[in-house]
Scaffold this active site. Sequence first.
Site, PDB file in Angstrom:
ATOM      1  N   CYS A 178      48.704 -15.777 -54.053  1.00 51.82           N
ATOM      2  CA  CYS A 178      49.249 -14.963 -54.882  1.00 51.82           C
ATOM      3  C   CYS A 178      49.330 -16.019 -56.530  1.00 51.82           C
ATOM      4  O   CYS A 178      50.413 -15.329 -57.149  1.00 51.82           O
ATOM      5  CB  CYS A 178      51.134 -14.834 -54.917  1.00 51.82           C
ATOM      6  SG  CYS A 178      50.804 -14.507 -53.165  1.00 51.82           S
ATOM      7  N   HIS A 185      53.371 -17.429 -60.578  1.00 53.54           N
ATOM      8  CA  HIS A 185      53.235 -16.805 -59.273  1.00 53.54           C
ATOM      9  C   HIS A 185      53.100 -15.596 -60.117  1.00 53.54           C
ATOM     10  O   HIS A 185      53.987 -15.056 -60.850  1.00 53.54           O
ATOM     11  CB  HIS A 185      54.352 -17.309 -58.086  1.00 53.54           C
ATOM     12  CG  HIS A 185      54.326 -16.025 -56.527  1.00 53.54           C
ATOM     13  ND1 HIS A 185      54.932 -15.080 -56.957  1.00 53.54           N
ATOM     14  CD2 HIS A 185      54.092 -16.983 -55.861  1.00 53.54           C
ATOM     15  CE1 HIS A 185      54.254 -14.590 -54.868  1.00 53.54           C
ATOM     16  NE2 HIS A 185      54.089 -15.632 -54.831  1.00 53.54           N
ATOM     17  N   LYS A 222      62.503 -20.018 -48.326  1.00 55.87           N
ATOM     18  CA  LYS A 222      62.559 -21.375 -49.063  1.00 55.87           C
ATOM     19  C   LYS A 222      62.944 -22.720 -48.958  1.00 55.87           C
ATOM     20  O   LYS A 222      62.615 -24.066 -49.337  1.00 55.87           O
ATOM     21  CB  LYS A 222      61.662 -21.215 -50.235  1.00 55.87           C
ATOM     22  CG  LYS A 222      60.103 -20.555 -50.060  1.00 55.87           C
ATOM     23  CD  LYS A 222      59.417 -20.307 -51.828  1.00 55.87           C
ATOM     24  CE  LYS A 222      58.518 -18.981 -51.930  1.00 55.87           C
ATOM     25  NZ  LYS A 222      57.118 -18.550 -51.214  1.00 55.87           N
ATOM     26  N   ASP A 251      61.857 -20.086 -62.448  1.00 59.47           N
ATOM     27  CA  ASP A 251      61.282 -19.614 -60.947  1.00 59.47           C
ATOM     28  C   ASP A 251      61.616 -20.733 -60.197  1.00 59.47           C
ATOM     29  O   ASP A 251      60.804 -21.578 -60.543  1.00 59.47           O
ATOM     30  CB  ASP A 251      60.429 -19.076 -60.612  1.00 59.47           C
ATOM     31  CG  ASP A 251      60.168 -18.807 -59.740  1.00 59.47           C
ATOM     32  OD1 ASP A 251      60.335 -19.134 -59.015  1.00 59.47           O
ATOM     33  OD2 ASP A 251      59.003 -17.859 -59.237  1.00 59.47           O
ATOM     34  N   GLN A 265      60.035 -22.706 -55.785  1.00 59.21           N
ATOM     35  CA  GLN A 265      59.691 -24.227 -55.348  1.00 59.21           C
ATOM     36  C   GLN A 265      60.143 -25.512 -55.758  1.00 59.21           C
ATOM     37  O   GLN A 265      59.565 -26.692 -54.583  1.00 59.21           O
ATOM     38  CB  GLN A 265      57.815 -24.343 -55.766  1.00 59.21           C
ATOM     39  CG  GLN A 265      56.931 -23.078 -54.917  1.00 59.21           C
ATOM     40  CD  GLN A 265      56.456 -22.790 -53.620  1.00 59.21           C
ATOM     41  OE1 GLN A 265      56.796 -23.918 -53.225  1.00 59.21           O
ATOM     42  NE2 GLN A 265      56.312 -21.993 -52.902  1.00 59.21           N
TER      43      GLN A 265
END
Lengths: 151, 418
Positions: free
Chosen positions: B372, B130, B233, B207, B210
Amino acid sequence: MPADEEEIYQEHILDHYEDPYHRGHCARPSHAHEDDNPLCGDEVRIELDVDPAGQIREAYFSGDGCCISQAAASMIVEHVEGKDVDFIKQFTAEEMLKLFGARLTPNRQKCCLLSWKVLQSAIFSPLVEADDSGNGQSGTRPAGPNLSEET
Amino acid sequence: MDALATLPLDPQALRADFPILSTTIHDNVPLVYLDSAATTQRPRQVIAAIVDTYERHYANVHRGIHWLSDQSTDLFEEARESVRAFINAPAREEVIFTHGTTESINLVARSWGDANVRTGDEIIATVMEHHSNLVPWQQLAERSGAVLRHIPIDDNGELILDEFDKLLSERTRLVAVSAVSNVLGTINPIEEIVRRAHAAGALVLVDAAQSAAHMPTDVQRWNADFVAISGHKMLAPTGVGVLWSRRELLDAMPPFLGGGSMIRRVKLDSFEPADLPAKFEAGTPPIVPAIGLGAAIDYINAIGLEKIHAYEQILTRRAHDVLADVGGVKIFGPPLENKAGIVSFTVEGVHAHDVAQLLDRQGIAVRAGHHCTMPLHKRLGVTATARVSFYFYNTLDEIDLLGRALADAKGVFRRRKA
């Protein structure tokens, strides 16, 4: 189904999308410009053959993108062919949205106005003759960077 | 119907907790929300925690010598403890509240990066990152003179670890990788990546935006050095995120933002930073969003992340089947067993934006564009994709509806090609 004026996928628009007017390249373009909407990836290039008196002899577009962006490009090249440069300068974004026909949300107005912006820049973007041996599009290059190589 | 009886969770019962999911739009079409990778919806339990805080407990934290501030501080610190347990962090002080994943990553790039990365050093990201796990490293490379490299993906959308090995060297300072791709749904082998990076002497930032709401996060099992998480999220409000790192790293890093809270004492010309975690929490923190995040974690824990992941795999399998039936649909990403509840695709002859616009008419909310991840889309050879993404509140019926709506969308164009 949305009301008629909100129908993006109406006959008139689908006609331009699926059977576009002058998708391709001018045989002898004198002006050209291209741009994209980086956020959605729509791309439009417009080539013009402008005679010395400032009249648009031919207008072609090429590109890739959503129905709105490509149909709008087809509509605008059809609309300006035979007109002169002053006509294009006075052709407003609002008139472009009216020409398109369907009412668009602000987000999708950007798709419609991409080709309008490209056209407005194209009339100020004369092509430089690379050499006189070449014919047609390969013999001319835009003065600015060629964005199509980036995609 | 047999499948329904054996679902790992009851989506209908859970849907009742999400008021927004009973919305109807466009003259009475039920909303089908298939955009949870962009942001999830919130259950009334989280909304209630927010309202309750504002109505009964709200004041600034760590400041007032008064009852209300103590109340607010207790709730805020309880939320920190909830996050600690949720990601299995060794210590509460290692859990830094930020304003989102983007800020968490920028904190590391600015604080750790500026202090440790020099000309000639290398940072390795991946082509599937991303922009929020790419641009901060580009900026760091520009400031420091370091070189940014990228692990490539194969045609399945999985990282090529052999190529990663070739990129790793004694010059590598950091590897930045997402746990799950927000486009391909690829579940990356974090433990293996960390093992190889550490063997080369590099640190690893994960990261987890997600993955955190969809499968267990265990920072100790990952053995990562930095982990970034987003609140919105995972059922919580926007405006709160988390950075976890090991205490010795955080202690050695200079503060990121300067201001109130992050200081121990201040003179006119100098300051002493506060201890962890306040050192990295300048200004008034996202008090209520963090408390909301605590409530969200309680809600997720009550269902169980293993069940959520198992159910999402069922939804993803159905989505693959349904999209294959539509015809002319190209799905990007790995085989099902290595894929989270994210399915990106293109439809032959229909631009992704037109897909999204036509699905919206049937009440179906999907994402269209580059999500993104412009470099990833360049690698995939497309300018835009449509993306559906799931959470436990989605149903198999909704995915079947997606299939029918896509067939209709294709029809809008196809009928004219004859």
